[in-house]
Write an enzyme that holds these catalytic residues in place. Structure first.
Site, mmCIF file in Angstrom:
data_model
loop_
_atom_site.group_PDB
_atom_site.id
_atom_site.type_symbol
_atom_site.label_atom_id
_atom_site.label_comp_id
_atom_site.label_asym_id
_atom_site.label_seq_id
_atom_site.Cartn_x
_atom_site.Cartn_y
_atom_site.Cartn_z
ATOM 1 N N ARG A 106 41.772 43.543 -22.446
ATOM 2 C CA ARG A 106 41.263 44.202 -23.650
ATOM 3 C C ARG A 106 40.352 43.226 -24.389
ATOM 4 N NH1 ARG A 106 43.841 44.934 -29.445
ATOM 5 N NH2 ARG A 106 42.051 46.014 -30.329
ATOM 6 N N HIS A 131 35.829 45.833 -33.371
ATOM 7 C CA HIS A 131 36.924 44.957 -33.808
ATOM 8 C C HIS A 131 36.426 44.134 -34.991
ATOM 9 C CE1 HIS A 131 40.805 42.843 -32.379
ATOM 10 N NE2 HIS A 131 40.503 42.332 -33.574
ATOM 11 N N GLU A 153 42.516 48.299 -35.734
ATOM 12 C CA GLU A 153 43.158 48.039 -37.022
ATOM 13 C C GLU A 153 42.323 48.414 -38.251
ATOM 14 O OE1 GLU A 153 46.182 44.481 -35.602
ATOM 15 O OE2 GLU A 153 44.578 43.996 -37.020
ATOM 16 N N ASN A 173 49.440 47.774 -32.468
ATOM 17 C CA ASN A 173 49.468 46.321 -32.641
ATOM 18 C C ASN A 173 50.600 46.012 -33.600
ATOM 19 O OD1 ASN A 173 47.022 46.592 -31.307
ATOM 20 N ND2 ASN A 173 45.770 45.769 -32.959
ATOM 21 N N TYR A 216 53.469 42.745 -34.974
ATOM 22 C CA TYR A 216 53.891 41.354 -34.916
ATOM 23 C C TYR A 216 55.232 41.106 -35.610
ATOM 24 C CZ TYR A 216 49.152 40.448 -33.297
ATOM 25 O OH TYR A 216 47.990 40.451 -32.571
ATOM 26 N N GLU A 235 48.464 44.916 -29.039
ATOM 27 C CA GLU A 235 48.568 43.524 -29.464
ATOM 28 C C GLU A 235 50.014 43.209 -29.809
ATOM 29 O OE1 GLU A 235 46.128 42.081 -32.661
ATOM 30 O OE2 GLU A 235 44.323 43.088 -31.915
#
Length: 456
Positions: free
Chosen positions: A80, A124, A169, A290, A292, A363
């Site tokens: 990606r 992005h 995002e 994505n 985290y 991600e």
């Protein structure tokens, strides 16, 4: 090989790595590339840690064959990356820069020759500066120009690229770029930034339509999502957490997956035509997440600013983010809470049911600053521990019925980490920014073994 120490996934599960154009390419003034909003932003004093810029970054523009070879050795199925819009259309509209497009021809063909599926993101965060100067994502016309750009890429690459991502995002572009001024373009509009969210979502829908009309298929989006916890059971904290969750999660997922905005956000949004929502909810083939770490949210407190991505937001906002305690932390000071990853994915299945397409994790990763030791080895055991725990949490969600088809680790390379400059390292491969030497870390070899164990 002892495979028992690795989590087990279906044989057709996609294993990948992720990067982004401004974070790795460099060559910002070469071969006709136009400036992006990030080129302008990094030139403003005080914006970026240590005054760093992406002017050279990982020099991927010149070193992409070496990076493809690293991915081939790693054994990933897919890569990606993102196109630089201003490398292809220097002003964000009009004629195509043939040399810039040619770079991606070489990259895509090199990936295919290496047996790696190119899985690009069209946008992005690096908006062409000429578009930013006419309002950027606050201007509806930017969404229309994005559709033209998507058409160009679809027509050029549909025969070679079998997986597409429209936008990365939009929540971060909206909140940190237009809302808080921490990212490009550096505006601090608070809730007045929300039109940018709508135009980014509109661009996504128009982009899906343009790609399909050009013959492309297998299209999704990469949205950032984090499980939201309330700081307490008090009515004030729960209300604040609910508002934050709507703004950061459901504002960007509901319109795509249900064709509506969250009702709780109606007071903050301008009137939206039904025709726009019909475009935004153009069916996609899969949905990218994505993620985290979770966030802990409570009512605002005196002198307590909200945080996002490690950055302080406006203290006047009707919520504040609190520190999650009792868990390890990454070098970016993000809490490591793998079970929240499971809960987040399950919450998507519960919220959307049959409306939820298959998921990809586009991600996931962690910043740890470990560098080469005297023998040249990068022993980043903490990244291995983080990734292993999150993959096991992902498998737990799959076992609970969540349809996840693949995982893209962030990131292949240490790179320019936006406002944090080069102070944070997310890569499986260490980059010495002075020499551009690439050194695979212990996590690289662990991920390599993980992939092999799931092929056997």
């Amino acid at each position: 090989m002892d495979t028992s120490r690795f989590p087990s996934f279906p044989s057709d599960f996609v294993w990948g790595v992720s990067t982004a154009s401004y974070q790795i390419e460099g060559a910002v003034n070469e071969d006709g590339r136009g400036p992006s909003t990030w080129d302008a932003f990094v030139a403003e004093p005080g914006r970026i840690h240590n005054g760093d810029t992406g002017a050279i970054a990982c020099d991927h523009y010149h070193r992409y064959p070496e990076d493809i070879a690293l991915m081939q050795e790693l054994g990933v199925d897919a890569y990606r990356f993102s196109f630089s819009w201003s490398r292809i259309q220097p002003t964000g509209k009009g004629a195509v820069n043939a040399v810039g497009l040619g770079f991606y021809d070489k990259l895509v063909d090199g990936l295919l020759e290496a047996g790696i599926t190119p899985s690009p993101t069209l946008f992005h965060w690096d908006t062409p500066l000429a578009l930013e100067e006419t309002g950027g994502w606050l201007n509806r016309e930017t969404a229309e120009r994005f559709a033209d750009y998507a058409q160009i890429l679809g027509e050029h690459f549909a025969d070679r690229i079998p997986r597409w991502i429209t936008i990365n995002e939009p929540v971060v572009v909206t909140m940190l770029g237009y809302g808080a001024g921490i990212h490009a373009p550096g505006l601090a509009l608070g809730f007045d930034a929300l039109p940018a969210a709508h135009h980014l979502l509109l661009a996504h829908g128009l982009g899906v339509q343009a790609l399909r009309s050009a013959g492309a298929s297998n299209i999704g989006i990469a949205n950032n999502h984090a499980l939201t916890w309330s700081a307490s059971d008090s009515e004030e904290d729960r209300a604040a957490a609910g508002l934050y969750e709507n703004i950061t999660n459901w504002l960007f997922a509901d319109p795509i997956l249900t064709g509506t905005y969250p009702e709780a956000l109606a007071p903050f949004l301008p009137p939206v035509p039904d025709s726009d929502l019909a475009i935004i909810s153009t069916p996609i083939d899969w949905y990218g997440i994505n993620s985290y770490n979770p966030t802990l949210v409570g009512a605002p407190t005196t002198g307590d600013a909200a945080l996002m991505d490690g950055h302080a937001l406006d203290a006047a906002l009707p919520f504040s983010l609190r520190e999650i305690q009792g868990y390890p932390r990454t070098d970016f000071d993000w809490p490591v809470v793998p079970e929240a990853f499971t809960q987040l994915l399950v919450s998507f299945k519960e919220r959307y049911g049959e409306s939820l397409p298959p998921l990809f994790i586009t991600e996931n990763g962690a910043s740890y600053s470990d560098g080469p030791d005297d023998a040249g080895r990068v022993q980043d055991q903490r990244r291995i521990t983080y990734t292993d725990a999150h993959l096991r949490a992902l498998k737990a969600a799959m076992d609970a019925g969540v349809d996840v088809r693949g995982y893209f680790h962030w990131s292949l390379l240490d790179n320019f980490e936006w406002a944090a400059g080069y102070s944070q390292r997310f890569g499986l491969v260490h980059v010495d920014y002075q020499t551009q030497k690439r050194t695979p870390k212990d996590s690289y070899y662990w991920y390599q073994e993980l992939i092999r164990s799931n092929l056997s």
